[in-house]
Scaffold this active site. Structure first.
Site, PDB file in Angstrom:
ATOM      1  N   VAL A   1      18.938  -2.347  11.482  1.00  0.00           N
ATOM      2  CA  VAL A   1      17.505  -2.366  11.192  1.00  0.00           C
ATOM      3  C   VAL A   1      16.769  -1.161  11.781  1.00  0.00           C
ATOM      4  O   VAL A   1      16.854  -0.901  12.987  1.00  0.00           O
ATOM      5  CB  VAL A   1      16.871  -3.669  11.745  1.00  0.00           C
ATOM      6  CG1 VAL A   1      15.387  -3.728  11.389  1.00  0.00           C
ATOM      7  CG2 VAL A   1      17.583  -4.866  11.180  1.00  0.00           C
TER       8      VAL A   1
ATOM      9  N   SER B   1       0.826  -1.212   0.000  1.00  0.00           N
ATOM     10  CA  SER B   1       0.000   0.000   0.000  1.00  0.00           C
ATOM     11  C   SER B   1       0.865   1.270   0.000  1.00  0.00           C
ATOM     12  O   SER B   1       0.490   2.271  -0.622  1.00  0.00           O
ATOM     13  CB  SER B   1      -0.978   0.009   1.180  1.00  0.00           C
ATOM     14  OG  SER B   1      -0.308   0.190   2.401  1.00  0.00           O
TER      15      SER B   1
ATOM     16  N   MET C   1      11.070  -6.798   3.641  1.00  0.00           N
ATOM     17  CA  MET C   1      11.427  -7.489   4.883  1.00  0.00           C
ATOM     18  C   MET C   1      12.808  -8.135   4.881  1.00  0.00           C
ATOM     19  O   MET C   1      13.019  -9.128   5.569  1.00  0.00           O
ATOM     20  CB  MET C   1      10.352  -8.544   5.206  1.00  0.00           C
ATOM     21  CG  MET C   1       8.958  -7.990   5.321  1.00  0.00           C
ATOM     22  SD  MET C   1       8.800  -6.736   6.620  1.00  0.00           S
ATOM     23  CE  MET C   1       8.714  -7.801   8.056  1.00  0.00           C
ATOM     24  N   ARG C   2      13.751  -7.580   4.131  1.00  0.00           N
ATOM     25  CA  ARG C   2      15.118  -8.113   4.164  1.00  0.00           C
ATOM     26  C   ARG C   2      16.057  -7.076   4.765  1.00  0.00           C
ATOM     27  O   ARG C   2      15.868  -5.867   4.567  1.00  0.00           O
ATOM     28  CB  ARG C   2      15.628  -8.452   2.749  1.00  0.00           C
ATOM     29  CG  ARG C   2      14.768  -9.380   1.953  1.00  0.00           C
ATOM     30  CD  ARG C   2      14.561 -10.738   2.564  1.00  0.00           C
ATOM     31  NE  ARG C   2      15.782 -11.489   2.806  1.00  0.00           N
ATOM     32  CZ  ARG C   2      15.853 -12.550   3.587  1.00  0.00           C
ATOM     33  NH1 ARG C   2      14.797 -12.978   4.243  1.00  0.00           N
ATOM     34  NH2 ARG C   2      16.990 -13.183   3.736  1.00  0.00           N
TER      35      ARG C   2
ATOM     36  N   HIS D   1       8.702   3.280   8.273  1.00  0.00           N
ATOM     37  CA  HIS D   1       8.532   2.370   9.410  1.00  0.00           C
ATOM     38  C   HIS D   1       7.335   2.836  10.247  1.00  0.00           C
ATOM     39  O   HIS D   1       7.191   4.035  10.511  1.00  0.00           O
ATOM     40  CB  HIS D   1       9.806   2.364  10.269  1.00  0.00           C
ATOM     41  CG  HIS D   1       9.710   1.423  11.422  1.00  0.00           C
ATOM     42  ND1 HIS D   1       9.817   0.055  11.267  1.00  0.00           N
ATOM     43  CD2 HIS D   1       9.467   1.652  12.736  1.00  0.00           C
ATOM     44  CE1 HIS D   1       9.653  -0.518  12.448  1.00  0.00           C
ATOM     45  NE2 HIS D   1       9.445   0.420  13.351  1.00  0.00           N
TER      46      HIS D   1
HETATM   47  C1  GRF Z   1       3.949  -0.554   6.591  1.00  0.00           C
HETATM   48  O1  GRF Z   1       3.331  -0.347   7.832  1.00  0.00           O
HETATM   49  C2  GRF Z   1       5.369  -0.064   6.599  1.00  0.00           C
HETATM   50  O2  GRF Z   1       5.550   1.049   7.406  1.00  0.00           O
HETATM   51  C3  GRF Z   1       6.134  -1.244   7.148  1.00  0.00           C
HETATM   52  O3  GRF Z   1       5.476  -2.371   6.665  1.00  0.00           O
HETATM   53  C4  GRF Z   1       4.135  -2.051   6.318  1.00  0.00           C
HETATM   54  C5  GRF Z   1       3.988  -2.371   4.874  1.00  0.00           C
HETATM   55  O4  GRF Z   1       2.683  -2.145   4.417  1.00  0.00           O
HETATM   56  N1  GRF Z   1       7.525  -1.149   6.819  1.00  0.00           N
HETATM   57  P1  GRF Z   1       2.435  -1.990   2.880  1.00  0.00           P
HETATM   58  O5  GRF Z   1       3.048  -3.228   2.217  1.00  0.00           O
HETATM   59  O6  GRF Z   1       3.107  -0.734   2.423  1.00  0.00           O
HETATM   60  O7  GRF Z   1       0.948  -1.956   2.711  1.00  0.00           O
END
Ligand code: GRF
Length: 219
Positions: A146, A15, A92-93, A111
């Site tokens: 991280v 999103s 997520m890496r 974040h």
């Molecule tokens: C978001 O809350 C972002 O801040 C975090 O992971 C989530 C990802 O959501 N890093 P999306 O894939 O952007 O919908």
């Protein structure tokens, strides 16, 4: 001014990626989304990007020999497309020191917490458990540690007594979708940059009214 070429990295829903794609559709936005790359073949964001006519690609980290091999593939694709900036959006890496150093000041992430509070996962549940009254999101330059790179911008909201982790996630996500395009715009035009490990602004920063929580509602 040449529009900066942005590669967006995702692992899931996408999103925030979509918020960036939508913003970049504006003629005067200083960046264009060149490619979207996921490390997971099943990331829903890949389809979303395609519906916006953006080229997508999956580099499955599980098929790579290790982190360096994954990053080498990733970088090869980014460089062959002339990408200037990387925007991580739910990616997520963790990056190696070498990769993070090469892209220092040219790679950003969003974040869902007011960093340095709550790096990592389950940020909303942890904020609730601690009883914090202000919560929000952060856009920062990426380093190899991280969620710890230099902070570019933050957006905050009041934590309401009735909030749950889900309601907070929904409300913070709305802030994320506003904040990320704005912060990326600043980086793309060079109004925000990394100087000596700190974030520098070329514009005067306004001193805004304080956000005090809780406040008594009028109702
Ligand atoms: C978001 O809350 C972002 O801040 C975090 O992971 C989530 C990802 O959501 N890093 P999306 O894939 O952007 O919908």
């Amino acid at each position: 001014m040449r529009r900066r070429r942005v590669g967006i990295l995702i692992s899931g829903r996408g999103s925030n990626m979509e918020a960036l794609i939508r913003a970049a559709k504006a003629k005067d936005y200083p960046a264009e989304v060149t490619t979207v790359i996921s490390n997971r073949p099943d990331a829903a964001g890949l389809k979303t990007a395609q519906t916006h006519g953006i080229e997508t690609m999956c580099i499955d980290h599980k098929t790579c020999a290790g982190r360096e091999a994954f990053e080498a593939k990733l970088e090869e694709q980014l460089l062959s497309r002339g990408v200037d900036l990387i925007a991580c959006a739910g990616f997520m890496r963790i990056f190696s020191e070498a990769f993070a150093t090469r892209w220092q000041g040219r790679m950003v992430n969003i974040h869902p917490s007011l960093l340095p509070s709550y790096p990592g996962l389950d940020t909303h549940a942890r904020a609730l458990a601690d009883g914090v009254k202000l919560h929000g999101c952060t856009v920062h330059f990426v380093s190899s540690a991280v969620d710890a790179g230099p902070i570019i911008a933050q957006s905050a909201l009041t934590v309401l007594p009735a909030d749950t982790a889900d309601s907070l996630a929904r409300r913070v996500l709305k802030l994320e979708h506003e904040l990320y395009p704005l912060a990326l715009e600043w980086v793309a035009v060079g109004e925000v940059s990394l100087k000596g490990g700190r974030v520098a602004y070329s514009f005067a920063v306004k001193d805004q009214t304080r956000l005090l929580a809780p406040m008594r509602s009028a109702e």
